[in-house]
Motif scaffolding. Structure first.
Motif, PDB file in Angstrom:
ATOM      1  N   ASP A  93      33.071 -32.881  35.027  1.00  0.00           N
ATOM      2  CA  ASP A  93      32.882 -32.468  33.634  1.00  0.00           C
ATOM      3  C   ASP A  93      31.833 -33.315  32.928  1.00  0.00           C
ATOM      4  OD1 ASP A  93      34.732 -30.436  33.784  1.00  0.00           O
ATOM      5  OD2 ASP A  93      36.223 -31.406  32.521  1.00  0.00           O
ATOM      6  N   SER A  94      31.753 -34.582  33.295  1.00  0.00           N
ATOM      7  CA  SER A  94      30.801 -35.463  32.620  1.00  0.00           C
ATOM      8  C   SER A  94      29.350 -35.113  32.960  1.00  0.00           C
ATOM      9  CB  SER A  94      31.094 -36.928  32.946  1.00  0.00           C
ATOM     10  OG  SER A  94      30.940 -37.160  34.336  1.00  0.00           O
ATOM     11  N   SER A  95      29.143 -34.332  34.023  1.00  0.00           N
ATOM     12  CA  SER A  95      27.782 -33.965  34.414  1.00  0.00           C
ATOM     13  C   SER A  95      27.321 -32.640  33.800  1.00  0.00           C
ATOM     14  CB  SER A  95      27.681 -33.861  35.944  1.00  0.00           C
ATOM     15  OG  SER A  95      28.309 -32.673  36.420  1.00  0.00           O
ATOM     16  N   ILE A  96      28.193 -31.946  33.086  1.00  0.00           N
ATOM     17  CA  ILE A  96      27.881 -30.618  32.555  1.00  0.00           C
ATOM     18  C   ILE A  96      26.703 -30.667  31.580  1.00  0.00           C
ATOM     19  CG2 ILE A  96      28.745 -28.765  31.056  1.00  0.00           C
ATOM     20  CD1 ILE A  96      31.525 -29.266  32.317  1.00  0.00           C
ATOM     21  N   ARG A  97      25.759 -29.761  31.779  1.00  0.00           N
ATOM     22  CA  ARG A  97      24.633 -29.613  30.852  1.00  0.00           C
ATOM     23  C   ARG A  97      24.162 -28.163  30.899  1.00  0.00           C
ATOM     24  NH1 ARG A  97      20.222 -33.139  34.365  1.00  0.00           N
ATOM     25  NH2 ARG A  97      19.599 -31.429  35.698  1.00  0.00           N
ATOM     26  N   ASP A  98      23.210 -27.820  30.035  1.00  0.00           N
ATOM     27  CA  ASP A  98      22.668 -26.453  29.963  1.00  0.00           C
ATOM     28  C   ASP A  98      23.790 -25.434  29.740  1.00  0.00           C
ATOM     29  OD1 ASP A  98      20.162 -27.641  30.639  1.00  0.00           O
ATOM     30  OD2 ASP A  98      20.623 -27.403  32.777  1.00  0.00           O
ATOM     31  N   VAL A  99      24.627 -25.693  28.768  1.00  0.00           N
ATOM     32  CA  VAL A  99      25.828 -24.891  28.537  1.00  0.00           C
ATOM     33  C   VAL A  99      25.525 -23.554  27.864  1.00  0.00           C
ATOM     34  CG1 VAL A  99      27.982 -24.803  27.187  1.00  0.00           C
ATOM     35  CG2 VAL A  99      27.356 -26.894  28.420  1.00  0.00           C
ATOM     36  N   VAL A 100      26.122 -22.500  28.412  1.00  0.00           N
ATOM     37  CA  VAL A 100      26.222 -21.198  27.752  1.00  0.00           C
ATOM     38  C   VAL A 100      27.720 -20.943  27.636  1.00  0.00           C
ATOM     39  CG1 VAL A 100      25.790 -18.717  27.916  1.00  0.00           C
ATOM     40  CG2 VAL A 100      24.054 -20.356  28.744  1.00  0.00           C
ATOM     41  N   ALA A 101      28.206 -20.781  26.413  1.00  0.00           N
ATOM     42  CA  ALA A 101      29.644 -20.641  26.188  1.00  0.00           C
ATOM     43  C   ALA A 101      30.116 -19.212  26.421  1.00  0.00           C
ATOM     44  CB  ALA A 101      29.990 -21.060  24.762  1.00  0.00           C
ATOM     45  N   ASN A 102      31.400 -19.092  26.792  1.00  0.00           N
ATOM     46  CA  ASN A 102      32.043 -17.780  26.849  1.00  0.00           C
ATOM     47  C   ASN A 102      32.192 -17.235  25.434  1.00  0.00           C
ATOM     48  OD1 ASN A 102      32.691 -16.922  29.569  1.00  0.00           O
ATOM     49  ND2 ASN A 102      34.028 -18.715  29.694  1.00  0.00           N
ATOM     50  N   ASP A 103      32.319 -15.925  25.312  1.00  0.00           N
ATOM     51  CA  ASP A 103      32.466 -15.285  24.004  1.00  0.00           C
ATOM     52  C   ASP A 103      33.945 -15.285  23.599  1.00  0.00           C
ATOM     53  OD1 ASP A 103      32.212 -13.895  21.663  1.00  0.00           O
ATOM     54  OD2 ASP A 103      31.204 -12.156  22.544  1.00  0.00           O
ATOM     55  N   ILE A 104      34.418 -16.451  23.247  1.00  0.00           N
ATOM     56  CA  ILE A 104      35.826 -16.630  22.897  1.00  0.00           C
ATOM     57  C   ILE A 104      36.157 -15.899  21.599  1.00  0.00           C
ATOM     58  CG2 ILE A 104      37.543 -18.380  22.260  1.00  0.00           C
ATOM     59  CD1 ILE A 104      35.949 -20.194  24.371  1.00  0.00           C
ATOM     60  N   ALA A 105      35.207 -15.825  20.679  1.00  0.00           N
ATOM     61  CA  ALA A 105      35.433 -15.092  19.429  1.00  0.00           C
ATOM     62  C   ALA A 105      35.767 -13.632  19.705  1.00  0.00           C
ATOM     63  CB  ALA A 105      34.218 -15.205  18.517  1.00  0.00           C
TER      64      ALA A 105
ATOM     65  N   ARG B  26      31.546 -27.936  19.812  1.00  0.00           N
ATOM     66  CA  ARG B  26      30.083 -27.903  19.786  1.00  0.00           C
ATOM     67  C   ARG B  26      29.505 -26.487  19.903  1.00  0.00           C
ATOM     68  NH1 ARG B  26      26.380 -31.238  24.013  1.00  0.00           N
ATOM     69  NH2 ARG B  26      24.364 -30.501  23.296  1.00  0.00           N
ATOM     70  N   PHE B  27      30.119 -25.647  20.763  1.00  0.00           N
ATOM     71  CA  PHE B  27      29.500 -24.359  21.092  1.00  0.00           C
ATOM     72  C   PHE B  27      30.262 -23.122  20.603  1.00  0.00           C
ATOM     73  CE2 PHE B  27      27.911 -27.259  24.415  1.00  0.00           C
ATOM     74  CZ  PHE B  27      26.542 -27.082  24.240  1.00  0.00           C
ATOM     75  N   VAL B  28      31.534 -23.264  20.198  1.00  0.00           N
ATOM     76  CA  VAL B  28      32.354 -22.078  19.936  1.00  0.00           C
ATOM     77  C   VAL B  28      32.989 -22.037  18.550  1.00  0.00           C
ATOM     78  CG1 VAL B  28      34.336 -20.725  20.758  1.00  0.00           C
ATOM     79  CG2 VAL B  28      32.885 -21.921  22.416  1.00  0.00           C
ATOM     80  N   LYS B  29      33.409 -23.166  18.030  1.00  0.00           N
ATOM     81  CA  LYS B  29      34.204 -23.182  16.801  1.00  0.00           C
ATOM     82  C   LYS B  29      33.511 -22.467  15.635  1.00  0.00           C
ATOM     83  CE  LYS B  29      36.624 -25.983  13.488  1.00  0.00           C
ATOM     84  NZ  LYS B  29      36.868 -27.294  12.954  1.00  0.00           N
ATOM     85  N   LYS B  30      32.222 -22.580  15.548  1.00  0.00           N
ATOM     86  CA  LYS B  30      31.485 -21.938  14.460  1.00  0.00           C
ATOM     87  C   LYS B  30      31.721 -20.420  14.467  1.00  0.00           C
ATOM     88  CE  LYS B  30      26.765 -21.944  12.637  1.00  0.00           C
ATOM     89  NZ  LYS B  30      25.409 -22.401  12.937  1.00  0.00           N
ATOM     90  N   GLN B  31      31.855 -19.831  15.651  1.00  0.00           N
ATOM     91  CA  GLN B  31      32.077 -18.391  15.763  1.00  0.00           C
ATOM     92  C   GLN B  31      33.533 -17.997  15.508  1.00  0.00           C
ATOM     93  OE1 GLN B  31      30.223 -19.975  18.472  1.00  0.00           O
ATOM     94  NE2 GLN B  31      28.428 -19.493  17.247  1.00  0.00           N
ATOM     95  N   THR B  32      34.473 -18.871  15.863  1.00  0.00           N
ATOM     96  CA  THR B  32      35.896 -18.510  15.758  1.00  0.00           C
ATOM     97  C   THR B  32      36.535 -18.960  14.450  1.00  0.00           C
ATOM     98  OG1 THR B  32      36.711 -20.562  16.763  1.00  0.00           O
ATOM     99  CG2 THR B  32      36.169 -18.722  18.268  1.00  0.00           C
ATOM    100  N   GLY B  33      36.077 -20.103  13.933  1.00  0.00           N
ATOM    101  CA  GLY B  33      36.681 -20.665  12.734  1.00  0.00           C
ATOM    102  C   GLY B  33      38.069 -21.237  12.957  1.00  0.00           C
ATOM    103  N   ILE B  34      38.483 -21.362  14.201  1.00  0.00           N
ATOM    104  CA  ILE B  34      39.821 -21.882  14.530  1.00  0.00           C
ATOM    105  C   ILE B  34      39.686 -23.250  15.185  1.00  0.00           C
ATOM    106  CG2 ILE B  34      41.912 -21.517  15.909  1.00  0.00           C
ATOM    107  CD1 ILE B  34      41.424 -18.521  15.701  1.00  0.00           C
TER     108      ILE B  34
END
Length: 164
Positions: A89-101, A125-133
Protein backbone atom coordinates in the motif's frame (compact mmCIF):
# COMPACT_ATOMS: atom_id res chain seq x y z
CA UNK A 1 10.77 -4.47 -7.25
CA UNK A 2 9.33 -2.44 -10.08
CA UNK A 3 6.04 -0.60 -10.31
CA UNK A 4 3.29 -2.07 -12.43
CA UNK A 5 0.18 -0.25 -13.64
CA UNK A 6 -2.77 -2.45 -12.76
CA UNK A 7 -6.55 -2.25 -12.85
CA UNK A 8 -9.04 -3.60 -10.31
CA UNK A 9 -10.77 -6.53 -11.99
CA UNK A 10 -13.59 -7.58 -9.67
CA UNK A 11 -16.84 -5.90 -8.77
CA UNK A 12 -17.99 -4.54 -5.43
CA UNK A 13 -20.06 -6.86 -3.25
CA UNK A 14 -23.38 -5.17 -2.40
CA UNK A 15 -27.14 -5.40 -2.79
CA UNK A 16 -30.22 -3.39 -1.83
CA UNK A 17 -29.88 -4.56 1.78
CA UNK A 18 -26.35 -3.18 2.17
CA UNK A 19 -26.16 -0.39 4.76
CA UNK A 20 -22.44 -0.50 5.56
CA UNK A 21 -19.55 -0.17 3.09
CA UNK A 22 -16.10 -1.43 4.00
CA UNK A 23 -13.35 -0.06 1.77
CA UNK A 24 -9.88 -1.44 1.31
CA UNK A 25 -7.17 0.18 -0.76
CA UNK A 26 -6.47 -2.15 -3.68
CA UNK A 27 -6.37 -5.97 -4.01
CA UNK A 28 -3.16 -7.68 -2.94
CA UNK A 29 -1.28 -9.98 -5.31
CA UNK A 30 -3.04 -12.98 -3.67
CA UNK A 31 -6.46 -11.32 -3.93
CA UNK A 32 -5.83 -10.57 -7.60
CA UNK A 33 -4.86 -14.21 -8.15
CA UNK A 34 -8.03 -15.39 -6.35
CA UNK A 35 -10.20 -12.70 -8.00
CA UNK A 36 -11.78 -11.76 -4.67
CA UNK A 37 -11.28 -9.53 -1.67
CA UNK A 38 -8.88 -10.34 1.17
CA UNK A 39 -7.43 -13.39 -0.54
CA UNK A 40 -4.15 -13.62 1.39
CA UNK A 41 -4.45 -16.57 3.78
CA UNK A 42 -2.94 -14.51 6.65
CA UNK A 43 -5.39 -11.62 6.23
CA UNK A 44 -7.82 -11.69 9.15
CA UNK A 45 -10.76 -9.99 7.41
CA UNK A 46 -12.89 -13.13 6.97
CA UNK A 47 -12.16 -14.34 10.52
CA UNK A 48 -13.17 -10.94 11.91
CA UNK A 49 -16.37 -10.82 9.83
CA UNK A 50 -17.30 -14.36 10.87
CA UNK A 51 -16.78 -13.53 14.55
CA UNK A 52 -18.91 -10.38 14.27
CA UNK A 53 -21.75 -12.06 12.40
CA UNK A 54 -21.80 -15.45 14.14
CA UNK A 55 -21.04 -17.27 10.87
CA UNK A 56 -18.44 -19.95 10.31
CA UNK A 57 -15.33 -18.59 8.59
CA UNK A 58 -16.31 -18.70 4.90
CA UNK A 59 -14.14 -20.63 2.46
CA UNK A 60 -15.64 -20.01 -0.97
CA UNK A 61 -16.38 -16.73 -2.72
CA UNK A 62 -20.09 -17.60 -2.61
CA UNK A 63 -19.95 -18.18 1.18
CA UNK A 64 -18.09 -14.90 1.66
CA UNK A 65 -20.63 -12.94 -0.39
CA UNK A 66 -23.54 -14.56 1.45
CA UNK A 67 -22.12 -13.73 4.89
CA UNK A 68 -21.56 -10.09 3.91
CA UNK A 69 -24.89 -9.55 2.19
CA UNK A 70 -26.89 -11.38 4.89
CA UNK A 71 -25.51 -8.81 7.32
CA UNK A 72 -25.99 -5.65 5.25
CA UNK A 73 -22.28 -5.29 4.53
CA UNK A 74 -20.84 -4.16 1.19
CA UNK A 75 -17.14 -4.45 0.31
CA UNK A 76 -15.09 -2.60 -2.31
CA UNK A 77 -11.77 -0.83 -2.70
CA UNK A 78 -11.02 2.86 -3.05
CA UNK A 79 -8.75 2.36 -6.06
CA UNK A 80 -9.86 1.33 -9.54
CA UNK A 81 -6.41 1.63 -11.12
CA UNK A 82 -2.90 2.48 -9.88
CA UNK A 83 0.80 1.80 -10.08
CA UNK A 84 1.95 -0.49 -7.28
CA UNK A 85 4.90 -2.62 -6.22
CA UNK A 86 3.61 -6.09 -5.33
CA UNK A 87 0.98 -5.68 -2.59
CA UNK A 88 2.57 -2.69 -0.85
CA UNK A 89 0.00 0.00 0.00
CA UNK A 90 2.84 2.39 0.73
CA UNK A 91 4.01 2.10 -2.89
CA UNK A 92 0.65 3.08 -4.44
CA UNK A 93 0.78 5.97 -6.90
CA UNK A 94 -0.99 7.18 -10.07
CA UNK A 95 -4.36 6.58 -8.42
CA UNK A 96 -7.67 6.44 -10.28
CA UNK A 97 -10.47 5.99 -7.76
CA UNK A 98 -13.53 3.77 -8.07
CA UNK A 99 -16.85 5.58 -8.56
CA UNK A 100 -18.00 5.09 -4.99
CA UNK A 101 -20.46 7.99 -5.26
CA UNK A 102 -22.35 6.08 -7.99
CA UNK A 103 -22.56 3.01 -5.75
CA UNK A 104 -23.91 5.11 -2.89
CA UNK A 105 -26.55 6.67 -5.16
CA UNK A 106 -27.99 3.29 -6.12
CA UNK A 107 -27.75 1.64 -2.68
CA UNK A 108 -28.95 2.10 0.90
CA UNK A 109 -25.40 2.47 2.23
CA UNK A 110 -25.20 5.16 4.91
CA UNK A 111 -21.90 4.39 6.67
CA UNK A 112 -18.42 3.89 5.28
CA UNK A 113 -15.51 2.24 7.08
CA UNK A 114 -11.89 2.01 5.97
CA UNK A 115 -9.91 -1.18 6.48
CA UNK A 116 -6.78 0.58 7.70
CA UNK A 117 -5.37 4.10 7.61
CA UNK A 118 -4.27 4.01 3.96
CA UNK A 119 -7.81 3.23 2.72
CA UNK A 120 -9.09 6.22 4.71
CA UNK A 121 -6.32 8.51 3.47
CA UNK A 122 -7.01 7.58 -0.17
CA UNK A 123 -10.77 7.93 0.29
CA UNK A 124 -10.38 11.38 1.84
CA UNK A 125 -8.04 12.45 -0.95
CA UNK A 126 -9.83 11.03 -4.01
CA UNK A 127 -13.47 10.23 -3.11
CA UNK A 128 -14.93 12.18 -0.19
CA UNK A 129 -15.52 15.31 -2.25
CA UNK A 130 -17.91 13.32 -4.48
CA UNK A 131 -19.73 11.46 -1.68
CA UNK A 132 -19.82 14.01 1.12
CA UNK A 133 -19.70 11.13 3.62
CA UNK A 134 -16.95 10.73 6.23
CA UNK A 135 -15.08 7.46 6.42
CA UNK A 136 -14.48 5.85 9.81
CA UNK A 137 -11.08 4.22 10.29
CA UNK A 138 -10.77 0.64 11.50
CA UNK A 139 -7.47 -1.13 12.16
CA UNK A 140 -6.22 -3.01 9.13
CA UNK A 141 -6.89 -6.76 9.00
CA UNK A 142 -3.69 -7.17 6.96
CA UNK A 143 -1.01 -9.51 8.31
CA UNK A 144 1.32 -6.47 8.13
CA UNK A 145 -0.65 -4.98 11.07
CA UNK A 146 1.05 -7.18 13.66
CA UNK A 147 0.22 -4.75 16.49
CA UNK A 148 -3.37 -6.00 16.43
CA UNK A 149 -4.01 -9.60 17.45
CA UNK A 150 -7.26 -11.17 16.22
CA UNK A 151 -9.19 -10.55 19.46
CA UNK A 152 -8.26 -6.87 19.46
CA UNK A 153 -9.26 -6.52 15.81
CA UNK A 154 -12.63 -8.13 16.56
CA UNK A 155 -13.22 -5.74 19.46
CA UNK A 156 -12.44 -2.68 17.29
CA UNK A 157 -14.44 -3.89 14.29
CA UNK A 158 -17.49 -4.76 16.43
CA UNK A 159 -18.63 -1.14 16.22
CA UNK A 160 -19.71 -1.51 12.59
CA UNK A 161 -22.62 -3.69 13.70
CA UNK A 162 -23.19 -1.97 17.06
CA UNK A 163 -24.26 1.26 15.35
CA UNK A 164 -27.28 -0.23 13.57
Amino acid sequence: MEYIQIEHTFKPVWDEGSRILILGTFPSVKSRENQFYYGHPQNRFWKVMAALTGYMVPQTIEEKKKMLLDNGIAVWDVIQKCSIQGSSDSSIRDVVANDIAALLEKSNISRIYGNGAKACELYDRFVKKQTGIDIQKLPSTSPANAAFQLERLQAEWKKILDED
